[in-house]
Enzyme design. Structure first.
Site, PDB file in Angstrom:
ATOM      1  N   CYS A   1      -5.904  -0.094  -2.729  1.00  0.00           N
ATOM      2  CA  CYS A   1      -5.003   0.022  -3.875  1.00  0.00           C
ATOM      3  C   CYS A   1      -5.370  -1.031  -4.927  1.00  0.00           C
ATOM      4  CB  CYS A   1      -3.543  -0.068  -3.420  1.00  0.00           C
ATOM      5  SG  CYS A   1      -2.398   0.527  -4.690  1.00  0.00           S
TER       6      CYS A   1
ATOM      7  N   HIS B   1      -3.487   4.578  -0.063  1.00  0.00           N
ATOM      8  CA  HIS B   1      -3.174   3.640   1.014  1.00  0.00           C
ATOM      9  C   HIS B   1      -3.560   4.260   2.360  1.00  0.00           C
ATOM     10  CE1 HIS B   1      -0.908   0.475  -1.072  1.00  0.00           C
ATOM     11  NE2 HIS B   1      -0.618   1.431  -1.943  1.00  0.00           N
TER      12      HIS B   1
ATOM     13  N   GLU C   1      -3.456   2.927   5.192  1.00  0.00           N
ATOM     14  CA  GLU C   1      -2.500   2.478   6.210  1.00  0.00           C
ATOM     15  C   GLU C   1      -1.186   3.249   6.140  1.00  0.00           C
ATOM     16  OE1 GLU C   1      -3.063   1.074   3.369  1.00  0.00           O
ATOM     17  OE2 GLU C   1      -1.331  -0.029   2.639  1.00  0.00           O
TER      18      GLU C   1
END
Lengths: 201, 254
Positions: A81, A181, A183
């Site tokens: 990001c 993202h 994650e």
């Protein structure tokens, strides 16, 4: 393989660390330039503004450590990001400001007729399949108001579409960055991280 | 193309997950950590978790416990309940929340949303608007004590203050499982440009289809359907996908 998540006071370290644990990558979270210099792989997370992030990285000596480590040729880096945007030469959030300069290009405000930030799940048009094997057309979670415009098209690893093409990932040799993202992108995101840690550019 | 979002909404009473009907009659429906694990394995788009009794009981949300819930999730998570200060928001973001859901403080302190958005970014400040129908085309902002505020006006106001998203719940439809209040959703969508999550009444995939056909909303939340029927978020999205709505399906390895 030693991995360091770079802690410069911005970004969701807990989620990134959790994702690395999930895929079995041992790592430490550190704000120490010396540890960055010793790491084999670096993770640069980040949420916030470009200028504030660069200020923190410069003030702590982390910018120099990251550049030196990546110039030595035997380490790899993933920016996530804002961490991906910081790889650029220049940012404009909120004012013109030098970035890490690892991938030539600029980070500018998203200009489109759709609401900004670009937030939610969007699919990829993969240009460099190295870390995206079997992930073409799957969705990843985005939330951003600025976007990376690389100077060289060869550095674009993936695009997404939000009222026109938006760069979703960049790669130049061992330096990789994703605007989304990983994650927070369920199995697809974990797969990208797994590819990053197991494949060699 | 950006996808529509289907979001399980977990309501917690400090001990267990509960499901209410029209905000009353809480019925225990399970353990939050197990539920989060199941929703994560079903690849849901997002999760909302809110402690619905924290504020009224005058306690803070249980951070170590919420962290265990968040640790099960590899998708964006919104956490609400008992938020009384900017520090409370910071605590939730630090343990891995992507957004926080503010309700009571958004009503009682008119500067709080603006301060939170400035400090942490608008994208992580969601406001819960619970609306109860008071007549044709009018809804009151609802909480335990009457607010006398118009829910649609309140939506407009929190957008101006910098809220990044509105989680809009119809009190009348909550837990009833016979369809969304599409008039309410349309009224709020006409008033604001930020994303709205429509909640309350989704009891079958057809209800979601009706919601997306009759309104321009891009996200829907639900809970009873996931506890009391055989339908999963996949079934809902399959229905929507079959009717041309952009939905996100299985990820790699599934």
């Amino acid at each position: 393989m030693s991995c360091v998540i770079i802690n410069y006071g911005m970004g969701n370290l807990a989620s990134v660390s959790k994702a690395l644990r999930k895929i079995g990558v041992e790592h430490s979270i550190s704000a120490n330039p010396e540890e960055v210099m010793r790491a084999q792989s670096l993770v640069l997370p980040g949420v916030g503004s470009f200028q504030a992030a660069m200020h923190n990285l410069n003030a702590s000596g982390l910018s120099d450590a990251i550049r030196q480590r990546m110039n030595s040729g035997d380490a790899k880096l993933i920016g996530i990001c804002l961490g991906m945007q910081l790889l650029a030469d220049t940012g404009f959030e909120p004012e013109r400001c030098a970035g890490l300069g690892l991938i030539p290009g600029e980070v500018v405000e998203l200009e489109c007729s759709l609401p900004v930030p670009h937030m939610g799940w969007n699919n990829l048009d993969v240009r460099n399949p190295l870390y995206f094997q079997d992930l073409q057309d799957l969705d990843f979670y985005f939330v951003h108001s600025y976007h990376f415009k690389p100077a060289h098209e060869a550095d674009v690893a993936a695009l997404t579409n939000y009222d026109g093409p938006v760069v979703a990932a960049v790669q130049r040799g061992p330096v990789f960055g994703c605007q989304f993202h990983p994650e927070k992108s369920q199995l697809s995101g974990l797969k990208v991280l797994e590819h990053f840690f197991t494949k060699h550019a | 193309m950006l996808k529509i979002r289907i979001i399980p909404v977990l309501t917690f009473n400090g001990f267990a997950l509960v499901k209410t009907k029209q905000f009353g009659n809480p019925r225990m429906v399970g353990n939050p950590i197990q539920a989060a694990r199941v929703f994560n394995s079903r690849n849901v788009d997002e999760l909302v978790f809110t402690d619905i009794t924290a504020t009224y009981s005058g306690r803070k949300i249980n951070l170590p416990f919420v962290k265990e819930v968040i640790d099960e999730c590899f998708m964006p998570v919104t956490i609400g309940g008992g938020i009384r200060s900017l520090e409370d928001i910071n605590d939730l973001l630090k343990i891995g929340a992507d957004k926080v859901l503010v309700k009571n403080l958004a009503i009682s302190d008119r500067n709080f949303i603006a301060q939170g958005a400035r400090m942490f970014g608008a994208q992580c400040i969601s406001v819960a608007i619970d609306a109860r129908k008071t007549g044709s085309g009018s809804w009151e902002l609802y909480r335990k004590t009457p607010t006398g505020l118009d829910a649609v006006e309140f939506a407009r106001m929190v957008e101006q203050e910098g809220a990044g998203e509105i989680v809009l719940t119809s009190v009348d439809r909550d837990g009833m499982m016979h369809g969304f209040d599409t008039d309410l959703v349309n009224s709020v969508l006409e008033a604001v440009n930020i994303p709205v999550v429509a909640v309350g009444g989704g009891g079958s995939p057809d209800h979601f289809l009706e919601l997306f056909q009759k309104t321009n909303v891009k996200a829907a939340g639900a809970s009873a359907i996931f506890y009391f029927t055989q339908f999963t978020s996949y079934d809902i999205k399959k229905k929507l996908g079959d009717h041309g709505f952009p939905a996100r399906f299985m990820a790699a390895g599934n």
